[in-house]
Design an enzyme around this catalytic site. Structure first.
Site, PDB file in Angstrom:
ATOM      1  N   ILE A  55       0.868  -1.169   0.000  1.00  0.00           N
ATOM      2  CA  ILE A  55       0.000   0.000   0.000  1.00  0.00           C
ATOM      3  C   ILE A  55       0.912   1.228   0.000  1.00  0.00           C
ATOM      4  O   ILE A  55       2.065   1.158   0.408  1.00  0.00           O
ATOM      5  CB  ILE A  55      -0.970   0.035   1.202  1.00  0.00           C
ATOM      6  CG1 ILE A  55      -0.227  -0.055   2.534  1.00  0.00           C
ATOM      7  CG2 ILE A  55      -1.997  -1.069   1.094  1.00  0.00           C
ATOM      8  CD1 ILE A  55      -1.159   0.018   3.743  1.00  0.00           C
ATOM      9  N   ASP A  56       0.398   2.334  -0.479  1.00  0.00           N
ATOM     10  CA  ASP A  56       1.208   3.532  -0.636  1.00  0.00           C
ATOM     11  C   ASP A  56       1.740   4.039   0.707  1.00  0.00           C
ATOM     12  O   ASP A  56       1.160   3.778   1.766  1.00  0.00           O
ATOM     13  CB  ASP A  56       0.385   4.647  -1.294  1.00  0.00           C
ATOM     14  CG  ASP A  56      -0.118   4.255  -2.671  1.00  0.00           C
ATOM     15  OD1 ASP A  56       0.558   3.448  -3.335  1.00  0.00           O
ATOM     16  OD2 ASP A  56      -1.195   4.744  -3.067  1.00  0.00           O
ATOM     17  N   ARG A  57       2.815   4.795   0.638  1.00  0.00           N
ATOM     18  CA  ARG A  57       3.441   5.338   1.841  1.00  0.00           C
ATOM     19  C   ARG A  57       2.434   6.088   2.707  1.00  0.00           C
ATOM     20  O   ARG A  57       2.396   5.911   3.929  1.00  0.00           O
ATOM     21  CB  ARG A  57       4.587   6.281   1.452  1.00  0.00           C
ATOM     22  CG  ARG A  57       5.252   6.970   2.654  1.00  0.00           C
ATOM     23  CD  ARG A  57       6.298   7.972   2.222  1.00  0.00           C
ATOM     24  NE  ARG A  57       5.714   9.069   1.459  1.00  0.00           N
ATOM     25  CZ  ARG A  57       6.413  10.051   0.904  1.00  0.00           C
ATOM     26  NH1 ARG A  57       7.733  10.060   1.016  1.00  0.00           N
ATOM     27  NH2 ARG A  57       5.803  11.010   0.238  1.00  0.00           N
ATOM     28  N   ARG A  99      -6.996   5.582  -5.693  1.00  0.00           N
ATOM     29  CA  ARG A  99      -6.792   7.034  -5.805  1.00  0.00           C
ATOM     30  C   ARG A  99      -7.077   7.527  -7.220  1.00  0.00           C
ATOM     31  O   ARG A  99      -7.740   8.561  -7.414  1.00  0.00           O
ATOM     32  CB  ARG A  99      -5.355   7.379  -5.392  1.00  0.00           C
ATOM     33  CG  ARG A  99      -5.054   7.025  -3.943  1.00  0.00           C
ATOM     34  CD  ARG A  99      -3.564   6.980  -3.667  1.00  0.00           C
ATOM     35  NE  ARG A  99      -2.934   8.291  -3.819  1.00  0.00           N
ATOM     36  CZ  ARG A  99      -1.624   8.475  -3.820  1.00  0.00           C
ATOM     37  NH1 ARG A  99      -0.802   7.426  -3.671  1.00  0.00           N
ATOM     38  NH2 ARG A  99      -1.125   9.687  -3.953  1.00  0.00           N
TER      39      ARG A  99
END
Length: 300
Positions: free
Chosen positions: A132-134, A232
């Protein structure tokens, strides 16, 4: 150099190679194809090339620049752990694995200090089955050994895992639920971004409205596929970017340590016991406070 002869395999070149060489991530295979490091019968082909019986594939592996992974004593929010798998609740702001600009202080550095990890993804991403993204918080499953890694990766491929996200988005979504089915690829305008692109990789996100506020909507998203930045980009595509998103959202947005996107639910079958495991992680405090503030505004 690696060599591979197509015999009974069918389908896209990138997918066939991904199955044949699990040590390479699909994104790595795609990059090698686009960089001309993978040749079919001596010629460069696109990732969507349909393989044919008798095709000869050569892979010129890039020079490896070693990056020493350091086990670091960083606190982990462990939701579940046994001898084979681990489920961790990652905070927003933590990078999952080392990369240029982020050589340490990542989730992998913390995991290496805590326990042994599978080696399938090489030296930089041991144990990491999905990411998952930062600036996204929430649940991640981690493989402690290669057998567990193969099993979990196959479940992702077969779409038998469950992954639900909670997102706070700009604007009012009128539909109570819906599906975004739009292919994703690297943006032709900005190579650092993903975008809906004709001919891109299939990407499907299902959403359900949980609450509506004056200028925002709280939604629950289920991933059918797992592309980079999928939720997103898909939410921006339908005109409702995630609040706090510094890349795909508007400049005027809600303040927070990252986008208001949280991997809230995760489910999979245990690689050894075959028991179904399902987990939930509550919203982080900053996310919950923002929701509480919006609730108060709506009641006034």
């Amino acid at each position: 150099m690696k060599k591979f002869n197509v015999t009974k395999q069918k389908g896209r070149l990138d997918q066939v190679l991904s199955a044949a060489f699990p040590e390479f991530s699909r994104s790595m295979i795609k990059k090698l194809l686009l960089d001309g490091k993978i040749l079919v019968n001596g010629q460069q082909e696109k990732p969507r090339y349909q393989v044919k019986d008798g095709d000869q594939v050569t892979i010129n592996e890039p020079e490896v620049h070693k990056l020493d992974l350091v086990a670091q004593d960083i606190p982990l929010d462990i939701v579940y752990e046994d001898d084979d798998v681990l489920v961790v609740n990652k905070p927003a702001g933590m990078v999952v694995h080392p990369a240029p600009g982020h050589p340490d202080q990542t989730l992998v550095n913390a995991l290496l200090y805590h326990c042994p990890l599978s080696k399938i993804n090489g030296t930089l991403r041991p144990g990491i089955v999905h990411r998952i993204d930062r600036d996204t918080s929430g649940l991640l499953m981690v493989a402690k050994n290669d057998h567990a890694h193969h099993s979990l990766a196959q479940q992702l491929k077969d779409k038998t895992t469950i992954r639900y996200y909670i997102a706070l988005v700009h604007g009012i979504i009128k539909e109570d639920h819906g599906t975004v089915n739009a292919p994703l690829a690297r943006s032709p305008k900005d190579r650092k971004k993903q975008a809906v692109v004709a001919g891109g990789r299939r990407a499907v996100t299902h959403f359900e409205v949980l609450r509506r506020y004056q200028n925002y909507t709280l939604v629950k998203c289920r991933l059918e596929t797992g592309r980079t930045h999928q939720i997103r980009v898909h939410l921006k595509y339908i005109g409702h970017p995630v609040a706090g998103d510094p890349v795909y959202g508007p400049k005027k947005t809600l303040a927070g340590p990252g986008q208001f996107l949280h991997a809230a639910e995760l489910g999979f079958t245990h690689p050894v016991t075959k028991k179904r495991l399902d987990f939930k992680a509550p919203l982080p405090n900053y996310f919950k406070k923002t929701i509480d503030d919006l609730d108060k505004q709506s009641s006034n």
